[in-house]
Design a protein around this motif. Structure first.
Motif, PDB file in Angstrom:
ATOM      1  N   LEU A   1       4.495  -0.243  10.206  1.00  0.00           N
ATOM      2  CA  LEU A   1       5.456   0.549   9.441  1.00  0.00           C
ATOM      3  C   LEU A   1       5.884   1.756  10.251  1.00  0.00           C
ATOM      4  O   LEU A   1       5.046   2.555  10.653  1.00  0.00           O
ATOM      5  N   LYS A   2       7.166   1.894  10.461  1.00  0.00           N
ATOM      6  CA  LYS A   2       7.689   3.071  11.143  1.00  0.00           C
ATOM      7  C   LYS A   2       8.993   3.444  10.497  1.00  0.00           C
ATOM      8  O   LYS A   2       9.753   2.577  10.111  1.00  0.00           O
ATOM      9  N   PRO A   3       9.310   4.709  10.438  1.00  0.00           N
ATOM     10  CA  PRO A   3       8.455   5.844  10.806  1.00  0.00           C
ATOM     11  C   PRO A   3       7.431   6.158   9.717  1.00  0.00           C
ATOM     12  O   PRO A   3       7.490   5.592   8.639  1.00  0.00           O
TER      13      PRO A   3
ATOM     14  N   GLY B   1       7.710  11.163   9.530  1.00  0.00           N
ATOM     15  CA  GLY B   1       8.923  11.032  10.324  1.00  0.00           C
ATOM     16  C   GLY B   1       8.673  10.565  11.745  1.00  0.00           C
ATOM     17  O   GLY B   1       9.574  10.037  12.389  1.00  0.00           O
ATOM     18  N   GLU B   2       7.458  10.755  12.240  1.00  0.00           N
ATOM     19  CA  GLU B   2       7.146  10.290  13.593  1.00  0.00           C
ATOM     20  C   GLU B   2       6.959   8.773  13.618  1.00  0.00           C
ATOM     21  O   GLU B   2       6.639   8.149  12.607  1.00  0.00           O
ATOM     22  N   SER B   3       7.131   8.204  14.795  1.00  0.00           N
ATOM     23  CA  SER B   3       6.856   6.780  14.997  1.00  0.00           C
ATOM     24  C   SER B   3       5.853   6.648  16.134  1.00  0.00           C
ATOM     25  O   SER B   3       6.219   6.358  17.269  1.00  0.00           O
ATOM     26  N   PRO B   4       4.587   6.858  15.824  1.00  0.00           N
ATOM     27  CA  PRO B   4       3.579   6.913  16.891  1.00  0.00           C
ATOM     28  C   PRO B   4       3.425   5.568  17.607  1.00  0.00           C
ATOM     29  O   PRO B   4       3.693   4.510  17.038  1.00  0.00           O
ATOM     30  N   GLN B   5       2.990   5.640  18.852  1.00  0.00           N
ATOM     31  CA  GLN B   5       2.755   4.433  19.640  1.00  0.00           C
ATOM     32  C   GLN B   5       1.272   4.082  19.667  1.00  0.00           C
ATOM     33  O   GLN B   5       0.841   3.223  20.432  1.00  0.00           O
TER      34      GLN B   5
ATOM     35  N   ALA C   1      13.476  12.287  -9.021  1.00  0.00           N
ATOM     36  CA  ALA C   1      12.307  11.491  -8.653  1.00  0.00           C
ATOM     37  C   ALA C   1      11.785  11.860  -7.269  1.00  0.00           C
ATOM     38  O   ALA C   1      10.742  11.361  -6.850  1.00  0.00           O
ATOM     39  N   GLU C   2      12.502  12.714  -6.568  1.00  0.00           N
ATOM     40  CA  GLU C   2      12.203  12.994  -5.150  1.00  0.00           C
ATOM     41  C   GLU C   2      12.054  11.686  -4.386  1.00  0.00           C
ATOM     42  O   GLU C   2      11.116  11.488  -3.623  1.00  0.00           O
ATOM     43  N   PHE C   3      12.998  10.795  -4.613  1.00  0.00           N
ATOM     44  CA  PHE C   3      12.908   9.448  -4.061  1.00  0.00           C
ATOM     45  C   PHE C   3      13.556   9.349  -2.689  1.00  0.00           C
ATOM     46  O   PHE C   3      14.671   9.810  -2.486  1.00  0.00           O
ATOM     47  N   ASP C   4      12.833   8.744  -1.764  1.00  0.00           N
ATOM     48  CA  ASP C   4      13.357   8.460  -0.434  1.00  0.00           C
ATOM     49  C   ASP C   4      12.849   7.073  -0.058  1.00  0.00           C
ATOM     50  O   ASP C   4      11.648   6.861   0.049  1.00  0.00           O
ATOM     51  N   ALA C   5      13.763   6.133   0.122  1.00  0.00           N
ATOM     52  CA  ALA C   5      13.384   4.732   0.283  1.00  0.00           C
ATOM     53  C   ALA C   5      12.688   4.443   1.609  1.00  0.00           C
ATOM     54  O   ALA C   5      12.316   3.298   1.878  1.00  0.00           O
ATOM     55  N   ALA C   6      12.477   5.463   2.438  1.00  0.00           N
ATOM     56  CA  ALA C   6      11.893   5.224   3.763  1.00  0.00           C
ATOM     57  C   ALA C   6      10.589   4.430   3.683  1.00  0.00           C
ATOM     58  O   ALA C   6      10.311   3.598   4.542  1.00  0.00           O
ATOM     59  N   TYR C   7       9.793   4.674   2.640  1.00  0.00           N
ATOM     60  CA  TYR C   7       8.494   4.009   2.549  1.00  0.00           C
ATOM     61  C   TYR C   7       8.600   2.509   2.381  1.00  0.00           C
ATOM     62  O   TYR C   7       7.616   1.798   2.581  1.00  0.00           O
ATOM     63  N   LEU C   8       9.788   2.023   2.029  1.00  0.00           N
ATOM     64  CA  LEU C   8       9.948   0.577   1.871  1.00  0.00           C
ATOM     65  C   LEU C   8      10.277  -0.113   3.192  1.00  0.00           C
ATOM     66  O   LEU C   8      10.345  -1.349   3.256  1.00  0.00           O
TER      67      LEU C   8
ATOM     68  N   ALA D   1       0.831  -1.206   0.000  1.00  0.00           N
ATOM     69  CA  ALA D   1       0.000   0.000   0.000  1.00  0.00           C
ATOM     70  C   ALA D   1       0.865   1.254   0.000  1.00  0.00           C
ATOM     71  O   ALA D   1       0.555   2.242  -0.677  1.00  0.00           O
ATOM     72  N   ALA D   2       1.980   1.209   0.741  1.00  0.00           N
ATOM     73  CA  ALA D   2       2.884   2.366   0.781  1.00  0.00           C
ATOM     74  C   ALA D   2       3.469   2.624  -0.602  1.00  0.00           C
ATOM     75  O   ALA D   2       3.648   3.774  -1.013  1.00  0.00           O
ATOM     76  N   ILE D   3       3.747   1.546  -1.322  1.00  0.00           N
ATOM     77  CA  ILE D   3       4.270   1.694  -2.690  1.00  0.00           C
ATOM     78  C   ILE D   3       3.214   2.341  -3.582  1.00  0.00           C
ATOM     79  O   ILE D   3       3.508   3.258  -4.354  1.00  0.00           O
ATOM     80  N   PHE D   4       1.976   1.887  -3.452  1.00  0.00           N
ATOM     81  CA  PHE D   4       0.889   2.516  -4.216  1.00  0.00           C
ATOM     82  C   PHE D   4       0.807   4.008  -3.914  1.00  0.00           C
ATOM     83  O   PHE D   4       0.649   4.833  -4.817  1.00  0.00           O
ATOM     84  N   ARG D   5       0.863   4.334  -2.629  1.00  0.00           N
ATOM     85  CA  ARG D   5       0.793   5.741  -2.237  1.00  0.00           C
ATOM     86  C   ARG D   5       1.883   6.549  -2.915  1.00  0.00           C
ATOM     87  O   ARG D   5       1.642   7.636  -3.431  1.00  0.00           O
ATOM     88  N   ARG D   6       3.093   6.011  -2.908  1.00  0.00           N
ATOM     89  CA  ARG D   6       4.218   6.725  -3.503  1.00  0.00           C
ATOM     90  C   ARG D   6       4.035   6.899  -4.997  1.00  0.00           C
ATOM     91  O   ARG D   6       4.352   7.941  -5.565  1.00  0.00           O
ATOM     92  N   TRP D   7       3.569   5.862  -5.639  1.00  0.00           N
ATOM     93  CA  TRP D   7       3.326   5.969  -7.084  1.00  0.00           C
ATOM     94  C   TRP D   7       2.281   7.039  -7.336  1.00  0.00           C
ATOM     95  O   TRP D   7       2.355   7.788  -8.307  1.00  0.00           O
TER      96      TRP D   7
END
Lengths: 239, 239
Positions: free
Chosen positions: B87-89, B43-47, A225-232, A132-138
DNA sequence: CGACCTATTGAATACCATCAAACGCCGTGG
DNA sequence: CCACGGCGTTTGATGGTATTCAATAGGTCG
């Protein structure tokens, strides 16, 4: 040799031995799906989920004008229709872009896991929310980036995901699909994909030739691409 | 009066009494989030995860040019960041478009549920995969439909989802957001949203005035949007 | 009343689709 | 061996769609 699902999971959290044993069982029953054929079709209510072991596949919908809109590209380690355990019938099809080997995982087994292995269940759940996070990013990319940026984002995404399962080398990976496939995924015409690739090549960001992508300027590509792998979610932590 | 989460879940599968009791506990600790403020930030990692009880919120990312790309609109009954359990953050923020009441559900409680209530766990899992299905649909619409169709799709989606939780009347619902918000969600400029609304109005499909949407021609709107509610999985079945 | 936000319209420009055609590669078959 | 056809890629020309900039009007609230 661990199967790609295990690699993908252990990248995100430690697995207990009994969990590894279950994950190994998931990949037991594998079969071949030839390029160009569907592994699941829209409208079906499958009794098993498909785990990719090798090859490339795509989720897609056919629209009223006959065109194909791809919403995701899948590689080894991706549990392409894990959600069919919970959502029925399928609201899209999954087709093999290349010859694929896939494991058929019976829903009964997945249901057993959800009843007896809470942590592993959460790990599988996690796979679907990463999807789902990948979909969001796309979606974000398609909404705000011009076409070359969208394509750059797609390459960044694929490169990182392929790296996770050991299918990318130092800034290079095999991409055995056509420009038209990429166009169907990005919502662009094949002609325009081609022009964008030309501009990416001209700017020294990447080359794609003979089914192989070479990233020449990772930082430049990421910026475009404004790419940041955090979503993975590639951090190893308790899930 | 059942909370909107319970309504949303029972629309998809029967809940046992002990599950209902847990669902009621989820909505216990509610708080108000004023319009224009964020309930979670990138960026947050909520609990804890946030369950919408009333109001409108949006998931969004801010891009390098300072613009906001909305990837989802959320209403009562939506578990906006249930995925933050896994998923965090956070890779995006969630902001209140109107005053909202939300319940804070501690992750410890959700983890307990995943250890002791497998069926309810699957139901929560289902909510996240329905979210993903909505993203997929938006992606398909944004890739393939011209702007008026995209907007029509958004209205169809919202109308059906609002109906589920009892927030829509006979082909009408309140939409207390601005055209610019819709533009940020569709990846369109506010100006173009306005022009598209004009054309939808001219074609007798819908009106949107004073914060209220009236659908005048449901079939016409559905056709323009290629909308099929199947992806929302509104059938009651074993999950 | 004036400040501010939202909606609406106009004009000029940028982006991308479509149509069309040529080119390369690789297989098959004469 | 070369001719042929199919598929994917590449390029050009044209038109439609959506953006941006700019300006006006309507509404609400201090």
């Amino acid at each position: 040799m661990p199967n790609p699902l295990q690699v993908s999971l252990e990248r995100r959290d430690r697995l207990e031995p009994h969990e590894v044993a279950i994950v190994e069982r998931l990949a037991e029953r594998s079969k071949l799906v030839p390029a160009g054929t569907d592994m699941v079709r829209e409208g079906e209510s499958p009794q098993h989920s498909l785990l990719m072991l090798s090859g490339w596949s795509a989720r897609y919908n056919i629209l009223s004008d006959g065109k194909r809109q791809i919403s995701a590209l899948h590689i080894a380690g991706d549990f392409v229709d894990l959600h069919s355990l919970l959502l029925k019938p399928m609201d899209h099809s999954v087709g093999a872009l290349t010859d694929c080997t896939v494991a058929e995982v019976p829903h009964t087994l997945l249901r057993d896991i959800s009843a007896t292995a809470p942590h592993l269940t959460r790990m599988l759940w996690m796979l679907t929310v990463i999807d789902a996070a990948i979909f969001r990013r796309w979606l974000v990319a398609s909404g705000h980036l011009p076409a070359p940026g969208q394509i750059a984002h797609c390459f960044c995404d694929l490169f990182v995901r392929l790296s996770v399962v050991g299918l990318a080398e130092e800034f290079a990976f095999d991409l055995p699909v056509s420009q038209a496939d990429v166009g169907d995924a990005m919502g662009l015409s094949a002609v325009h994909v081609n022009r964008c690739l030309k501009s990416l090549r001209r700017d020294g960001l990447l080359r794609w030739h003979g089914g192989r992508v070479t990233i020449l300027d990772w930082d430049g590509l990421r910026a475009l691409a404004e790419f940041d792998a955090a979503y993975l979610n590639l951090e190893r932590r308790d899930r």
